[in-house]
Scaffold this motif. Structure first.
Motif, PDB file in Angstrom:
ATOM      1  N   GLN A  51       0.865  -1.183   0.000  1.00 27.35           N
ATOM      2  CA  GLN A  51       0.000   0.000   0.000  1.00 27.35           C
ATOM      3  C   GLN A  51       0.902   1.234   0.000  1.00 27.35           C
ATOM      4  O   GLN A  51       1.985   1.236   0.599  1.00 27.35           O
ATOM      5  N   ALA A  52       0.436   2.281  -0.690  1.00 22.30           N
ATOM      6  CA  ALA A  52       1.230   3.507  -0.775  1.00 22.30           C
ATOM      7  C   ALA A  52       1.574   4.019   0.617  1.00 22.30           C
ATOM      8  O   ALA A  52       0.721   4.049   1.505  1.00 22.30           O
TER       9      ALA A  52
ATOM     10  N   ASN B 218       2.253  10.208  -0.603  1.00 17.88           N
ATOM     11  CA  ASN B 218       2.149  10.686  -1.980  1.00 17.88           C
ATOM     12  C   ASN B 218       3.468  10.441  -2.690  1.00 17.88           C
ATOM     13  O   ASN B 218       4.453  10.026  -2.094  1.00 17.88           O
TER      14      ASN B 218
ATOM     15  N   GLN C  39       5.622   5.312  -5.764  1.00 21.41           N
ATOM     16  CA  GLN C  39       5.689   4.057  -5.017  1.00 21.41           C
ATOM     17  C   GLN C  39       6.339   3.045  -5.956  1.00 21.41           C
ATOM     18  O   GLN C  39       5.890   2.862  -7.086  1.00 21.41           O
TER      19      GLN C  39
ATOM     20  N   SER D  22      -5.907   5.750  -9.280  1.00 20.75           N
ATOM     21  CA  SER D  22      -4.449   5.727  -9.188  1.00 20.75           C
ATOM     22  C   SER D  22      -3.834   5.368 -10.538  1.00 20.75           C
ATOM     23  O   SER D  22      -4.534   4.974 -11.477  1.00 20.75           O
TER      24      SER D  22
ATOM     25  N   LYS E  98      -0.588   6.984  -5.984  1.00 17.23           N
ATOM     26  CA  LYS E  98      -1.952   6.856  -5.463  1.00 17.23           C
ATOM     27  C   LYS E  98      -2.780   8.075  -5.854  1.00 17.23           C
ATOM     28  O   LYS E  98      -2.239   9.112  -6.241  1.00 17.23           O
TER      29      LYS E  98
ATOM     30  N   GLU F 254      -7.598   6.134  -2.679  1.00 27.72           N
ATOM     31  CA  GLU F 254      -7.252   4.794  -3.197  1.00 27.72           C
ATOM     32  C   GLU F 254      -5.734   4.650  -3.091  1.00 27.72           C
ATOM     33  O   GLU F 254      -4.998   5.175  -3.922  1.00 27.72           O
ATOM     34  N   PRO F 255      -5.265   3.940  -2.060  1.00 26.84           N
ATOM     35  CA  PRO F 255      -3.827   3.942  -1.777  1.00 26.84           C
ATOM     36  C   PRO F 255      -3.029   2.839  -2.462  1.00 26.84           C
ATOM     37  O   PRO F 255      -2.065   2.341  -1.896  1.00 26.84           O
ATOM     38  N   LEU F 256      -3.447   2.484  -3.702  1.00 29.05           N
ATOM     39  CA  LEU F 256      -2.587   1.611  -4.520  1.00 29.05           C
ATOM     40  C   LEU F 256      -2.359   0.253  -3.849  1.00 29.05           C
ATOM     41  O   LEU F 256      -1.235  -0.257  -3.806  1.00 29.05           O
ATOM     42  N   ARG F 257      -3.441  -0.338  -3.350  1.00 27.91           N
ATOM     43  CA  ARG F 257      -3.315  -1.622  -2.657  1.00 27.91           C
ATOM     44  C   ARG F 257      -3.057  -2.728  -3.677  1.00 27.91           C
ATOM     45  O   ARG F 257      -3.943  -3.118  -4.437  1.00 27.91           O
TER      46      ARG F 257
END
Ligand SMILES: [Ca+2]
Ligand SMILES: [Ca+2]
Ligand SMILES: [Ca+2]
Length: 186
Positions: free
Chosen positions: A79-80, A83, A86, A113, A165, A169-172
């Motif tokens: 997860q990110a 900011n 990543q 994302s 991200k 939506e934290p780029l899971r």
């Protein structure tokens, strides 16, 4: 070959037999039958099985954090960590060949994302997380797979996922599956 071509089911020891009255010299004399003229072993290699590499086992280069969540494969995902970029990498060590890659991730409906997949620094896919089909958290409704087809890979190749991200939506990112398609043409 049995059935016309060699495949896994044909592997094993073979004996070449010479039948009587099938081979003649220039004087018309038949070569005697030989039931064990020669032998060989067929050892066809089958396609390597598919396998999964959990994103959380990638080497984190920047940003990403490992999070626990039992909705994920392996109960974890990346997860990110904030900011900005990543990035995480994985060194391929499987059989040389062409693969379809299936990236499992959570495309939530509260952000769009961006992610790229690189092989040895060359981008092979770049996409926006805009499926937005389910909820705003990591769960069965937001889980999706993206297939990246026909990626040629050799042992030692560096695969990287790089993304940013968006919104909430934290780029899971859950896993990357490797499905063998074909041997590399040489
Ligand atoms: Ca989304
Ligand atoms: Ca969210
Ligand atoms: Ca996982």
């Amino acid at each position: 070959a049995p059935g016309g071509s060699w495949d896994l089911a044909d592997n094993g020891a073979y004996t070449v037999a010479l039948l009587a009255d099938e081979v003649f010299d220039t004087g018309g004399n038949a070569v005697a039958a030989d039931p064990a003229l020669a032998g060989f072993t067929a050892d066809t290699v089958g396609p390597p099985p598919s396998f999964r590499v959990e994103a959380e086992t990638f080497q984190i280069v920047s940003g990403f954090k490992i999070k626990n969540n039992n909705v994920a494969s392996g109960d974890q995902y990346l997860q990110a960590g904030g900011n900005g970029e990543q990035r995480a990498s994985y060194t391929f060590s499987g059989a040389e060949g062409v693969y379809d890659l299936n990236l499992g991730y959570f495309d939530e409906n509260d952000g769009q994302s961006q992610m790229s997949l690189l092989v040895n620094g060359v981008e092979v896919d770049n996409f926006i997380w805009n499926v937005d089909a389910g909820g705003k958290l990591a769960n069965n409704t937001s889980f999706v797979e993206r297939t990246i087809t026909n990626v040629s890979l050799s042992s030692g190749d560096e695969i990287e996922i790089v993304g940013t991200k968006d919104g909430s939506e934290p780029l899971r990112t859950d896993y990357l599956d490797f499905e063998f398609v074909d041997w590399l043409l040489v």
